[in-house]
Design an enzyme around this catalytic site. Structure first.
Site, PDB file in Angstrom:
ATOM      1  N   HIS A  74       0.862  -1.200   0.000  1.00 12.39           N
ATOM      2  CA  HIS A  74       0.000   0.000   0.000  1.00 12.39           C
ATOM      3  C   HIS A  74       0.890   1.239   0.000  1.00 12.39           C
ATOM      4  O   HIS A  74       1.511   1.578   1.015  1.00 12.39           O
ATOM      5  CB  HIS A  74      -0.895  -0.028   1.240  1.00 12.39           C
ATOM      6  CG  HIS A  74      -1.881   1.091   1.341  1.00 12.39           C
ATOM      7  ND1 HIS A  74      -3.237   0.904   1.488  1.00 12.39           N
ATOM      8  CD2 HIS A  74      -1.711   2.439   1.346  1.00 12.39           C
ATOM      9  CE1 HIS A  74      -3.851   2.080   1.579  1.00 12.39           C
ATOM     10  NE2 HIS A  74      -2.933   3.022   1.497  1.00 12.39           N
ATOM     11  N   HIS A  76       1.450   5.396  -2.100  1.00  8.72           N
ATOM     12  CA  HIS A  76       0.858   6.485  -2.892  1.00  8.72           C
ATOM     13  C   HIS A  76       1.994   7.171  -3.646  1.00  8.72           C
ATOM     14  O   HIS A  76       2.389   8.295  -3.316  1.00  8.72           O
ATOM     15  CB  HIS A  76       0.122   7.476  -1.995  1.00  8.72           C
ATOM     16  CG  HIS A  76      -1.117   6.929  -1.354  1.00  8.72           C
ATOM     17  ND1 HIS A  76      -2.376   7.083  -1.909  1.00  8.72           N
ATOM     18  CD2 HIS A  76      -1.294   6.214  -0.214  1.00  8.72           C
ATOM     19  CE1 HIS A  76      -3.274   6.496  -1.127  1.00  8.72           C
ATOM     20  NE2 HIS A  76      -2.633   5.961  -0.089  1.00  8.72           N
ATOM     21  N   LYS A  79       1.590  10.823  -4.936  1.00  8.49           N
ATOM     22  CA  LYS A  79       1.652  11.933  -3.984  1.00  8.49           C
ATOM     23  C   LYS A  79       3.071  12.188  -3.481  1.00  8.49           C
ATOM     24  O   LYS A  79       3.357  13.229  -2.890  1.00  8.49           O
ATOM     25  CB  LYS A  79       0.747  11.658  -2.784  1.00  8.49           C
ATOM     26  CG  LYS A  79      -0.749  11.613  -3.073  1.00  8.49           C
ATOM     27  CD  LYS A  79      -1.518  11.374  -1.783  1.00  8.49           C
ATOM     28  CE  LYS A  79      -3.027  11.458  -1.991  1.00  8.49           C
ATOM     29  NZ  LYS A  79      -3.559  10.299  -2.734  1.00  8.49           N
ATOM     30  N   HIS A 224      -9.717   1.886   1.055  1.00 11.05           N
ATOM     31  CA  HIS A 224      -9.329   2.635   2.246  1.00 11.05           C
ATOM     32  C   HIS A 224     -10.561   2.672   3.152  1.00 11.05           C
ATOM     33  O   HIS A 224     -11.618   3.172   2.734  1.00 11.05           O
ATOM     34  CB  HIS A 224      -8.970   4.086   1.901  1.00 11.05           C
ATOM     35  CG  HIS A 224      -7.615   4.275   1.298  1.00 11.05           C
ATOM     36  ND1 HIS A 224      -7.233   3.691   0.121  1.00 11.05           N
ATOM     37  CD2 HIS A 224      -6.555   5.019   1.711  1.00 11.05           C
ATOM     38  CE1 HIS A 224      -5.995   4.068  -0.164  1.00 11.05           C
ATOM     39  NE2 HIS A 224      -5.561   4.864   0.779  1.00 11.05           N
ATOM     40  N   GLU A 227     -10.348   5.239   8.454  1.00 11.34           N
ATOM     41  CA  GLU A 227      -9.105   5.885   8.870  1.00 11.34           C
ATOM     42  C   GLU A 227      -9.430   7.002   9.860  1.00 11.34           C
ATOM     43  O   GLU A 227      -9.223   8.181   9.612  1.00 11.34           O
ATOM     44  CB  GLU A 227      -8.352   6.421   7.657  1.00 11.34           C
ATOM     45  CG  GLU A 227      -6.907   6.769   7.951  1.00 11.34           C
ATOM     46  CD  GLU A 227      -6.118   7.155   6.715  1.00 11.34           C
ATOM     47  OE1 GLU A 227      -4.940   7.509   6.879  1.00 11.34           O
ATOM     48  OE2 GLU A 227      -6.665   7.120   5.594  1.00 11.34           O
ATOM     49  N   ASP A 324       2.584   3.260   2.871  1.00 13.23           N
ATOM     50  CA  ASP A 324       1.602   4.323   2.701  1.00 13.23           C
ATOM     51  C   ASP A 324       2.271   5.565   2.096  1.00 13.23           C
ATOM     52  O   ASP A 324       3.019   5.459   1.133  1.00 13.23           O
ATOM     53  CB  ASP A 324       0.904   4.633   4.018  1.00 13.23           C
ATOM     54  CG  ASP A 324      -0.501   5.204   3.811  1.00 13.23           C
ATOM     55  OD1 ASP A 324      -0.962   5.244   2.660  1.00 13.23           O
ATOM     56  OD2 ASP A 324      -1.133   5.594   4.802  1.00 13.23           O
ATOM     57  N   ASN A 325       2.081   6.722   2.676  1.00 10.16           N
ATOM     58  CA  ASN A 325       2.552   7.978   2.078  1.00 10.16           C
ATOM     59  C   ASN A 325       3.999   8.272   2.447  1.00 10.16           C
ATOM     60  O   ASN A 325       4.466   7.896   3.516  1.00 10.16           O
ATOM     61  CB  ASN A 325       1.669   9.134   2.522  1.00 10.16           C
ATOM     62  CG  ASN A 325       0.234   8.962   2.074  1.00 10.16           C
ATOM     63  OD1 ASN A 325      -0.472   8.088   2.575  1.00 10.16           O
ATOM     64  ND2 ASN A 325      -0.200   9.778   1.139  1.00 10.16           N
TER      65      ASN A 325
END
Length: 429
Positions: A74, A76, A79, A224, A227, A324-325
């Protein structure tokens, strides 16, 4: 053709395929076993506890750990690395959304996306990642641009990193003709259908719609969900019930699932039972959720933001950990290093008794959820995609960055120098 031995490797038993009983008995208190691994060409040719004397070249790991390459379920990438031009003004979830939307409207053209995503892939590759799933913001015309860039990068990186992509929009965007068009775009690109299950009076119907679109096109799903610490957020339960109701045959992954940790025990037990029955995989993003959840200006956070990792795994549900990010308004830090993710998760969620049991959460389990056979394990006949660390026991492994790791891809040692941030300076101006 490469032909050599990696000797004196400490390998977590949980990462070995077809483990003989004698190896289990020889494992130490941390569930590590000392083995020697023969590499021939692109493949693992032998794994043995007997020190080889056949005259082949040897690389001595001196008791350092040997893992299969990481699988990052997972991320991104679209971004990533916009922080210098798009800082989150207060670190909250709401400001993260607003700041990313502003940056995307101003900058997310093909070249900007390509260079930042490629930068992230360079970091991932150098750290030892072999497969990545990225979510792509797919609203309006952005979908066409982002998915085209993704497909270009997937082709260019095919010999180094296996790439998958998931469409990311709020679930209401799948209504009507626009939703069908997006689902068709994802199917044509060989992607996964997904989205954010925000609280909504019609959320159950929105989930039903997405399952129908996925079933019609033979697509897997990646959501998602929840959260938030709001106990009223029950998207995970709704997804599980919908999957059972529709007899959905594809793989479903649900990410975050934070509110589950705040709900009453009876509700938790019912949700976990449905998730297990539906065959849903869970991915926890401990670094990003630690950064975002429970954040109020001037106040110390009261909780860690992670889902019920232990309870889900104890129920037989596959639980993965992922990045993630990275350096964006949702998480200001990170370097696409899955070892850092694993290290932080061990400390945040107390995954340390025993740690070795959780090693598959960043290797074999995400590989399974991505449909990647023969990835994330060490065994004869498997690809020689491996990472050697100087850390011997887990305290050594997780106490230092292991920046000097040995990364082997297709049997060959690769360069592990990281790209310099300055190559993106012109994009940040």
């Amino acid at each position: 053709m490469e032909h050599y031995w990696l000797i004196n490797a400490s390998i977590p038993v949980s990462l070995l395929r077809n483990v003989p009983d004698a190896w289990l008995q020889a494992a130490n208190a941390e569930h590590l076993v000392r083995l020697h691994v023969q590499i021939q060409g692109e493949t693992i040719a032998a794994v043995t506890p007997i020190l080889p004397t056949d005259g082949l070249a040897q690389i001595d790991l001196r008791g350092g750990q040997l893992w299969p390459c990481f699988v990052d379920l997972h991320t991104h990438l679209d971004k990533g690395h916009i922080w210098p031009r798009a800082m989150n003004p207060d670190g909250t979830f709401g400001q993260a959304i607003a700041t990313v939307q502003t940056d995307a409207q101003a900058h997310w053209r093909a070249e900007d996306l390509y260079r930042r995503m490629d930068f992230g892939l360079q970091c991932s590759y150098a750290h030892g990642t072999q497969a990545i799933r990225t979510h792509l913001d797919s609203w309006g015309e952005q979908a066409t641009v982002s998915w085209a860039v993704f497909q270009q990068l997937r082709a260019e990186w095919a010999d180094r990193i296996t790439l998958q992509a998931v469409s990311l929009v709020s679930l209401d965007k799948y209504a009507g003709v626009e939703g069908e068009m997006l689902a068709d775009l994802v199917a044509t690109a060989g992607g996964i259908l997904g989205g954010v299950a925000y609280p909504h009076p019609d959320l159950a119907a929105q989930i039903d719609r997405l399952l129908a679109l996925a079933s019609e096109r033979g697509l897997d799903l990646d959501f998602h969900v929840d959260e938030t610490e709001d106990t009223a957020a029950i998207a995970l339960s709704l997804v599980a019930k919908a999957a059972l109701r529709h007899h959905f045959s594809g793989q479903i992954v649900c990410g975050h699932c934070c509110s589950l940790a705040m709900q009453p025990p009876a509700q938790v037990q019912a949700t976990i039972a449905d998730v297990q029955a539906a065959g849903i995989g869970i991915v926890s993003l401990p670094q990003c959720n630690l950064y975002l959840q429970g954040r109020l200006p001037g106040q110390t956070p009261r909780w860690r933001g992670v889902t019920l990792i232990h309870e889900l795994a104890q129920a037989g549900i596959p639980v993965a950990l992922a990045s993630d990010n990275c350096r964006d308004p949702f998480h200001a830090f990170g370097d696409h290093d899955v070892l850092e993710v694993f290290s932080q998760a061990v400390k945040i969620a107390h995954l340390d008794h025993p740690i070795a049991a959780w090693c598959p959460s960043v290797t074999a389990i995400p590989a399974q959820l991505m449909g990647l056979a023969h990835r994330g394990q060490i065994g004869v006949g498997l690809p020689a995609d491996l990472i050697g660390f100087k850390g011997r026991g887990f305290s050594e492994l997780l106490a230092r960055s292991q920046h000097d790791r040995l990364v082997i891809r297709a049997g060959k040692r690769i360069a592990t120098a990281l790209p310099d941030y300055s190559v993106l300076d012109d994009l940040m101006a």
